[in-house]
Design a protein around this motif. Structure first.
Motif, mmCIF file in Angstrom:
data_model
loop_
_atom_site.group_PDB
_atom_site.id
_atom_site.type_symbol
_atom_site.label_atom_id
_atom_site.label_comp_id
_atom_site.label_asym_id
_atom_site.label_seq_id
_atom_site.Cartn_x
_atom_site.Cartn_y
_atom_site.Cartn_z
ATOM 1 N N PHE A 71 0.815 -1.226 0.000
ATOM 2 C CA PHE A 71 0.000 0.000 0.000
ATOM 3 C C PHE A 71 0.844 1.270 0.000
ATOM 4 C CE2 PHE A 71 0.641 1.114 4.444
ATOM 5 C CZ PHE A 71 0.914 -0.113 5.055
ATOM 6 N N LEU A 72 2.160 1.077 0.004
ATOM 7 C CA LEU A 72 3.040 2.253 0.027
ATOM 8 C C LEU A 72 4.324 1.902 -0.713
ATOM 9 C CD1 LEU A 72 3.110 5.066 1.715
ATOM 10 C CD2 LEU A 72 4.802 3.891 3.111
ATOM 11 N N PHE A 74 8.216 3.351 -1.017
ATOM 12 C CA PHE A 74 9.082 4.339 -0.360
ATOM 13 C C PHE A 74 10.488 4.312 -0.931
ATOM 14 C CE2 PHE A 74 9.307 0.478 2.327
ATOM 15 C CZ PHE A 74 10.675 0.257 2.327
ATOM 16 N N ARG A 76 14.380 5.138 0.523
ATOM 17 C CA ARG A 76 15.129 5.390 1.750
ATOM 18 C C ARG A 76 15.951 6.665 1.596
ATOM 19 N NH1 ARG A 76 19.004 1.204 2.969
ATOM 20 N NH2 ARG A 76 19.033 2.100 5.052
ATOM 21 N N PRO A 77 16.305 7.288 2.717
ATOM 22 C CA PRO A 77 17.138 8.477 2.648
ATOM 23 C C PRO A 77 18.531 8.131 2.120
ATOM 24 C CG PRO A 77 16.363 8.058 4.906
ATOM 25 C CD PRO A 77 15.991 6.880 4.084
ATOM 26 N N GLY A 79 17.080 11.738 0.432
ATOM 27 C CA GLY A 79 16.036 11.976 -0.555
ATOM 28 C C GLY A 79 14.867 11.039 -0.346
ATOM 29 N N ALA A 80 14.548 10.798 0.921
ATOM 30 C CA ALA A 80 13.463 9.870 1.247
ATOM 31 C C ALA A 80 12.135 10.345 0.680
ATOM 32 C CB ALA A 80 13.354 9.718 2.764
ATOM 33 N N GLY A 81 11.285 9.401 0.353
ATOM 34 C CA GLY A 81 9.970 9.738 -0.164
ATOM 35 C C GLY A 81 9.021 8.577 0.019
ATOM 36 N N ALA A 82 7.735 8.876 0.010
ATOM 37 C CA ALA A 82 6.745 7.815 0.156
ATOM 38 C C ALA A 82 5.485 8.204 -0.590
ATOM 39 C CB ALA A 82 6.429 7.582 1.637
ATOM 40 N N GLU A 83 4.920 7.253 -1.293
ATOM 41 C CA GLU A 83 3.648 7.547 -1.957
ATOM 42 C C GLU A 83 2.708 6.353 -1.860
ATOM 43 O OE1 GLU A 83 4.848 6.481 -6.569
ATOM 44 O OE2 GLU A 83 5.007 8.554 -5.829
ATOM 45 N N ALA A 84 1.411 6.688 -1.835
ATOM 46 C CA ALA A 84 0.394 5.648 -1.690
ATOM 47 C C ALA A 84 0.349 4.782 -2.942
ATOM 48 C CB ALA A 84 -0.962 6.280 -1.446
ATOM 49 N N VAL A 85 0.094 3.512 -2.751
ATOM 50 C CA VAL A 85 -0.188 2.611 -3.864
ATOM 51 C C VAL A 85 -1.650 2.196 -3.709
ATOM 52 C CG1 VAL A 85 0.393 0.439 -4.997
ATOM 53 C CG2 VAL A 85 2.180 1.759 -3.848
ATOM 54 N N ASP A 259 7.837 -3.857 6.069
ATOM 55 C CA ASP A 259 8.558 -3.200 4.971
ATOM 56 C C ASP A 259 9.344 -4.236 4.193
ATOM 57 O OD1 ASP A 259 7.633 -0.778 5.804
ATOM 58 O OD2 ASP A 259 9.602 0.129 6.172
ATOM 59 N N ARG A 270 5.792 -1.001 1.492
ATOM 60 C CA ARG A 270 5.228 -1.353 2.797
ATOM 61 C C ARG A 270 3.990 -2.191 2.492
ATOM 62 N NH1 ARG A 270 5.485 3.250 7.026
ATOM 63 N NH2 ARG A 270 7.634 2.513 6.949
#
Lengths: 351, 273, 283
Positions: A71-72, A74, A76-77, A79-85, A259, A270
Motif C-alpha cells: 500500500f506504500l 518508499f 530510503r534516505p 532523498g526519502a519519499g513515500a507515496e500511496a499505492v 517493509d 510497505r
C-alpha cells in the motif's frame, strides 16, 4: 422494497455476461481448485468459473482487501519519499453468496466508516467493484439463518437466483443495470418465476442444520456472563493457534505490516498481510508483555470479538454464518459448537 | 565494515541442496552480488578465504572432529546463518540417533566400519550460537534473499512463527485433511509458502515445529483419524526429532460439546502412513 | 498494481508518512535517545500532550512513538526512543539531517482541560516519563492555570533516569514536588529505592482537587498504582492512565491494539480508571 427490474436469463446468458465482464476488465469469480475446494480468483478464462459452489477457501473480500497488499512505495534516505499505492481499476466480482455480501457490508463499515476513518485502499477497491451476487444452498456447516444474513442483497449490484434451467436476475443498482444492459438478452420474469426465486429463502432455512441457540440480541450478554467459562480452556486443548479460522473469515480484518526492500536496498514497499488474533504474538508489546499469552485467552478473544464487542458496536455479530472456520478447522473446532456450549452454560447458571 | 560484506558458504553433513537452491536463484543472486562479495563457496567456485563477515552454513554436525571447524567459522563470522533443515534441526539423518552407533557403522560400511567416524547427529545450534536460522528442506530461495537483505540493512530478521496453514490458506490450497490425508501443517513453522501442499503433497514438517505447538491437539486429531501413537511419532521424527519436546504429548479429553461433526466423527483413514 | 491517486472524497494519504528531518539528537541514557524532529517548513505537528506519532524508518517499518515535547514548542517536536528492536536500533544510529517518516498525531492525549485549576499528580514509570514530559512542560508553560504539580517517577536504576536536568529544573519551582525512586539502587545513589508505589506515602494530596495522570510500565504496576490512589481517596474519574499497545496503523483498522471493544489508538491511549476497570485485558 424498491422496485427492481427482474430479468430471466438462460445459463448461456450468464456465460455471455461472464465473457463480457472478462473482456471489460479484471474478473474475480469462484473456480474449482480441488475435489470439493473452490477459490475466488482473478480469472483469465471466464469458462473456468464455477456457477455452483458451497464455499470458497478465502472469502471474496480478497478482491477489496487482498491477503497481501503493498500500500506504500518508499525511497530510503537521502532523498526519502513515500507515496500511496492504491488501485481503482474497475472490476467485476462474480458469484458472491448472500453471507459473503453481508460480510462485505460489515467490512464497508469496519474499513470504510468505523472511527470515522476511511481505509483508502479498501474503499478504492470497493468502489471499483461491480458485484454479482448468487443464491446458494447450504451444507452442514452453514448457519446464515441464525445470524440473519441468508437473504442479503445489499452490496450486490446484480443478484442471480437459479430458477428452472436459468437464472432470475435482480438489478439492484445502476452498475448492475449497466453490466446487464445490451450485453445479454434477458426477458422479463413471470410471476411464477419470481415466486420460485423467492421460495429459495424458505428452502435454505429448511435445509440448514447448524444453528446458534440464541437470538442475536441476547448473545452479547450471554457470552459476557461466561467470560470465565471452562469452555475456552477446553477448546484451547484442541486449538493449534494456526489462525486458519480467522484467515478464512469473511469479516475478519486484522492485518500486520512489514517493509520489504527491493534488491537495490534503496527503495521498497510497505505491505500488509492478514494477521490473526490467534497467533501467540498478536497482543505482544515491549517489555515484553503479552496481553493474551494463553491459548485459551486467544480462543475466548475470537468469540468475544465477534459476538460481544463488535456486535455491541455495530449492532450485528461479526459473523455471517458462512461456515468457513468450522469447515477448515483441522482440529474440528466448531464455531457454533463452542458458542452453543457457552450459551447453554450461561442459561444454566442464570436459571 | 568497509566495502562490501564478505560472505562465505560452508557445509557439513547434508545433500547441499540448499546451497543449490541459492545457486539457482538466477537474477536475484546477480543482484545480491552487487552488495556482497562471496569469498568462499566450494559448490560454486575454487577460491577460498578465511576472511568473511557473513557465514552461511549448511548441514548438521555428525562427527566430533567437525566441531572445531564450525567453531572457527563462528569466531570469524559476525553473522552466522544456518541454512536448511540439517543446519537448523539436524535434518532427516537425525533418525540415525535412534540406533547404536557401532551397529550403524557396520550396517553401512561393513568391514571398513572402523575407518569411519560417526556421532550424534545435531543441528549447528547444539555447538555454536546461530544468528539466523533459515529452515526448510530445501530452503525457500525467497526467504534466503529476504534474510540477506535484512543482514545487509542491519535489521533483525523475524523468523516466521505461524503454522504452514497460514500460507496454505492465503494461497487457497485445498486442505490436505479434506483430501483424506494427514498433514503436519497445523504445527509446522511456515515460510515455505506452503509449497508441498500446493503440489498435492502433505506437509512433512521440514521447517520444524512452531514455537508453541499444540502437540496434544496434534496427537488427538491424528488418533481420531485412525493413527497409532507410533505412527504419529514417526511422522514427527522425520524433521522434528531434535526439537521435539517430550512433554505435552499426553492427551486431555475435551468435552464433546466443543467438537464439531468433523472432530467427533473421524473419517476412516488407512492406519499407516 | 497501479500507483494512481485516488478519486475525490477519500484521503489517499492515510498511510503515507510525511518526510520529516531530524534536526537534533542526544543520548539521554545508555538506551534512550531523544530526537528533535522537524516537519517540512517547520510546520507544527499540532499534537496534544499524550498523543503519539507513527514513525517510519523506511526499510525497517513503522512504530508508535509518544511525543515528549509540549504543543507550545514551535517548529519542531521531540521523540524519546528506547533502543529495543530493529527499528529503534536503526533510529538510534540516526542524527541531525537524517530523514524519517511521520504520520499523526494520533490518539486522544491526556485530559489537560480536566487538569486546569486542579493539583496534578503525575506518576511515571521508566520510559513512561517521556510522554508525561509533554504534560509537565505544558503545565510549566501555563503555570498559573494549574495547582500543585507532583511528579512521582520510578525507574530501574540510576543510570536509567531520563531528563535529569529537567527533573532538577521542575523541582526548583516551589509549587512542585518531584520524587524519584529506583528499583535497584547502585553505589553512590543517595535517593529513594523501591518501586514507584513506595513514593505514595511520602506525598500528601487533596484527593478531591487532584487529577492523576500516569504511565507506569508493566500492566501489573497499573493495578498497584490504581489501588494506591484509591486508598488515598482519589475518585476513579480523576485518574487517567495511558495504555501501551503495539499499533500497526494508528487509525483503528489493523486490530492490534483492541482492548475489550476499544481501540487504544483512537479511543485512547489515555483512559480513566473508571473506563479501565470495565475493560477486560486492559491492564
Amino acid at each position: 422494497m424498491t422496485a427492481r427490474r427482474r430479468a430471466m436469463l438462460g445459463e448461456a446468458d450468464v456465460w455471455a455476461l461472464l465473457e463480457r465482464a472478462g473482456k471489460r476488465g479484471p474478473l474475480m469469480a469462484p473456480v474449482k481448485r480441488g475435489r470439493n475446494s473452490f477459490a475466488f480468483e482473478w480469472v483469465e478464462d471466464p469458462g473456468a468459473v464455477a456457477l455452483r459452489y458451497v464455499r470458497t477457501v478465502l472469502p471474496p473480500k480478497r478482491a477489496m482487501f487482498p491477503e497481501r497488499e503493498a500500500f506504500l512505495r518508499f525511497r530510503r534516505p537521502p532523498g526519502a519519499g513515500a507515496e500511496a499505492v492504491v488501485s481503482e481499476e474497475p472490476y467485476v466480482l462474480f458469484g458472491v453468496h448472500p453471507c459473503d455480501l453481508a460480510a462485505i457490508n460489515q467490512l464497508d463499515w469496519a474499513m470504510g466508516r468505523r472511527h470515522e476513518v476511511v481505509d483508502p485502499n479498501y474503499v478504492a477497491r470497493r468502489g471499483a467493484a461491480t458485484i454479482v451476487g448468487m443464491e446458494c444452498l447450504p451444507d452442514e456447516y452453514c448457519f446464515c439463518p441464525s445470524v440473519g444474513t441468508c437473504d442479503t442483497r445489499e452490496g450486490a449490484d446484480l443478484f442471480l437466483t437459479p430458477v428452472g434451467s436459468g437464472y432470475l436476475a435482480e438489478v439492484l443498482t445502476g452498475k448492475g443495470r449497466e453490466l446487464l444492459d445490451g450485453r445479454v438478452s434477458g426477458r422479463e420474469a413471470s410471476s411464477e418465476e419470481v415466486g420460485e426465486a423467492e421460495a429459495w429463502s424458505e428452502t435454505k432455512r429448511r435445509m440448514t442444520s447448524c444453528q446458534v441457540d440464541a437470538e442475536m440480541g441476547e448473545l452479547a450478554d450471554l457470552l459476557d456472563s461466561r467470560y470465565e467459562s471452562q469452555v475456552w480452556e477446553e477448546t484451547a486443548l484442541r486449538c493449534y493457534s494456526c489462525g486458519t479460522c480467522t484467515i478464512v473469515c469473511p469479516t475478519c480484518f486484522c492485518y500486520d505490516v512489514e517493509d520489504r526492500l527491493d534488491l537495490t536496498l534503496m527503495s521498497g514497499t510497505r505491505e500488509r498481510e492478514y494477521d490473526s488474533c490467534q497467533y501467540p504474538d498478536f497482543a505482544l508489546v515491549a517489555g515484553p508483555h503479552n496481553f493474551r499469552e494463553e491459548r485459551s485467552d486467544r480462543v475466548r478473544h475470537r468469540w468475544f470479538r465477534k459476538f460481544v464487542r463488535l456486535l455491541r458496536e455495530y449492532g450485528k455479530p461479526f459473523c455471517v454464518g458462512c461456515g468457513r472456520c468450522t469447515q477448515s478447522c483441522t482440529a474440528g473446532i466448531g464455531l457454533t459448537s463452542v458458542l452453543n456450549a457457552v450459551i447453554a452454560e450461561a442459561r444454566e447458571s442464570a436459571a | 565494515m568497509g566495502g562490501k560484506p564478505r560472505v562465505a558458504f560452508f557445509d557439513f553433513a547434508c545433500c547441499e541442496g540448499c546451497q543449490l537452491t541459492v545457486l539457482g536463484l538466477g537474477e536475484p543472486l546477480i543482484e545480491l552480488l552487487e552488495h556482497v562479495e562471496v569469498v568462499t563457496w566450494r559448490e560454486a567456485m575454487s577460491e577460498k578465504s578465511e576472511e568473511f563477515e557473513v557465514a552461511v552454513v549448511e548441514g548438521s554436525i555428525t562427527r566430533d572432529s567437525d566441531v572445531p571447524r564450525l567453531k572457527r567459522i563462528r569466531e570469524q563470522a559476525s553473522t552466522l546463518i544456518a541454512l536448511g533443515s540439517c543446519a537448523t534441526l539436524g535434518g532427516p539423518h537425525v533418525s540415525a540417533n535412534r540406533l547404536d552407533q557401532s551397529d550403524l557403522l557396520t550396517m553401512v560400511y561393513g568391514d571398513r566400519a572402523r575407518e569411519f567416524e560417526a556421532g550424534e547427529v545435531r543441528p549447528l545450534s547444539a555447538e555454536v550460537q546461530v544468528d539466523i536460522p533459515i529452515y526448510g528442506c530445501p530452503i525457500n530461495a525467497d526467504e534466503f534473499v529476504s534474510v540477506m537483505k535484512h543482514v545487509l540493512l542491519g535489521r533483525p530478521y523475524r523468523v516466521p512463527n505461524q503454522a504452514v496453514c497460514h500460507e496454505c490458506k492465503l494461497n487457497q490450497y485445498e486442505c490436505v485433511y479434506d483430501r483424506r490425508q494427514i498433514c503436519l501443517g497445523p504445527v509446522t513453522r511456515c515460510g515455505c509458502d506452503a509449497i508441498c501442499t500446493s503440489r498435492g503433497h502433505r506437509c512433512f514438517g521440514c521447517r520444524g515445529l512452531v514455537d508453541d505447538p499444540n502437540l496434544n491437539a496434534a496427537r488427538e486429531v491424528l488418533e481420531e483419524h485412525g493413527y497409532r501413537v507410533e505412527d504419529i511419532l514417526s511422522v514427527f521424527e522425520l524433521y522434528a526429532t531434535w526439537a521435539r519436546p517430550e512433554e505435552g504429548l499426553g492427551i486431555v479429553e475435551p468435552r464433546a460439546a466443543v467438537k464439531s461433526r468433523k472432530g467427533s466423527e473421524p473419517w476412516r483413514f488407512r492406519s499407516s502412513i | 498494481m497501479k500507483g494512481d491517486r485516488i478519486g475525490s472524497g477519500v484521503e489517499a494519504g492515510l498511510y503515507v508518512p510525511e518526510i520529516a528531518t531530524i534536526v537534533g539528537a542526544r543520548d539521554l541514557t545508555w538506551q534512550d535517545r531523544v530526537f528533535v524532529v522537524e516537519l517540512a517548513g517547520g510546520r507544527s505537528l499540532g499534537h496534544r500532550p499524550g498523543q503519539f506519532v507513527q514513525l517510519s524508518v523506511f526499510g525497517f517499518g513503522e512504530a508508535p512513538i509518544s511525543v515528549c515535547s509540549p504543543p507550545e514548542k514551535a517548529g519542531s517536536f521531540d521523540l524519546c526512543v528506547r533502543k529495543l528492536g530493529g527499528l529503534t536500533k536503526a533510529l538510534h544510529g540516526l542524527g541531525p539531517g537524517d530523514e524519517v517518516g511521520i504520520r499523526g498525531p494520533f490518539g486522544n492525549g491526556f485530559p489537560m482541560k480536566a487538569m486546569r485549576g486542579m493539583d496534578c499528580l503525575i506518576v511515571a514509570g521508566g520510559i513512561g516519563l517521556a510522554p508525561l514530559r509533554s504534560v509537565i512542560d505544558s503545565i510549566f508553560l501555563n503555570r498559573s492555570e494549574y495547582g500543585r504539580l507532583i511528579l512521582l517517577y520510578g525507574t530501574r536504576s540510576p543510570r536509567d533516569i531520563l531528563f535529569p536536568e529537567e527533573l532538577e529544573a521542575w523541582s526548583a519551582d516551589p509549587r512542585n514536588e518531584v520524587l524519584v525512586t529506583v528499583d535497584e539502587a547502585s553505589e553512590g545513589w543517595g535517593g529513594h529505592a523501591g518501586v514507584v508505589t513506595t513514593l505514595f506515602p511520602r506525598v500528601t494530596i487533596d484527593p478531591v482537587r487532584t487529577v492523576v495522570v500516569a504511565l507506569v510500565g508493566p500492566p501489573v504496576m497499573y493495578r498497584f498504582v490504581m489501588a494506591e490512589l484509591e486508598a488515598m481517596g482519589v475518585p476513579e474519574d480523576h485518574m487517567f492512565f495511558s495504555l501501551e499497545r503495539r499499533m500497526r496503523c494508528g487509525v483503528g483498522k489493523c486490530g492490534h491494539c483492541q482492548v475489550d471493544g476499544r481501540c487504544v489508538c483512537v479511543d485512547g491511549p489515555v483512559f480513566s480508571a473508571r473506563e479501565i476497570k470495565t475493560m477486560k485485558e486492559s491492564v
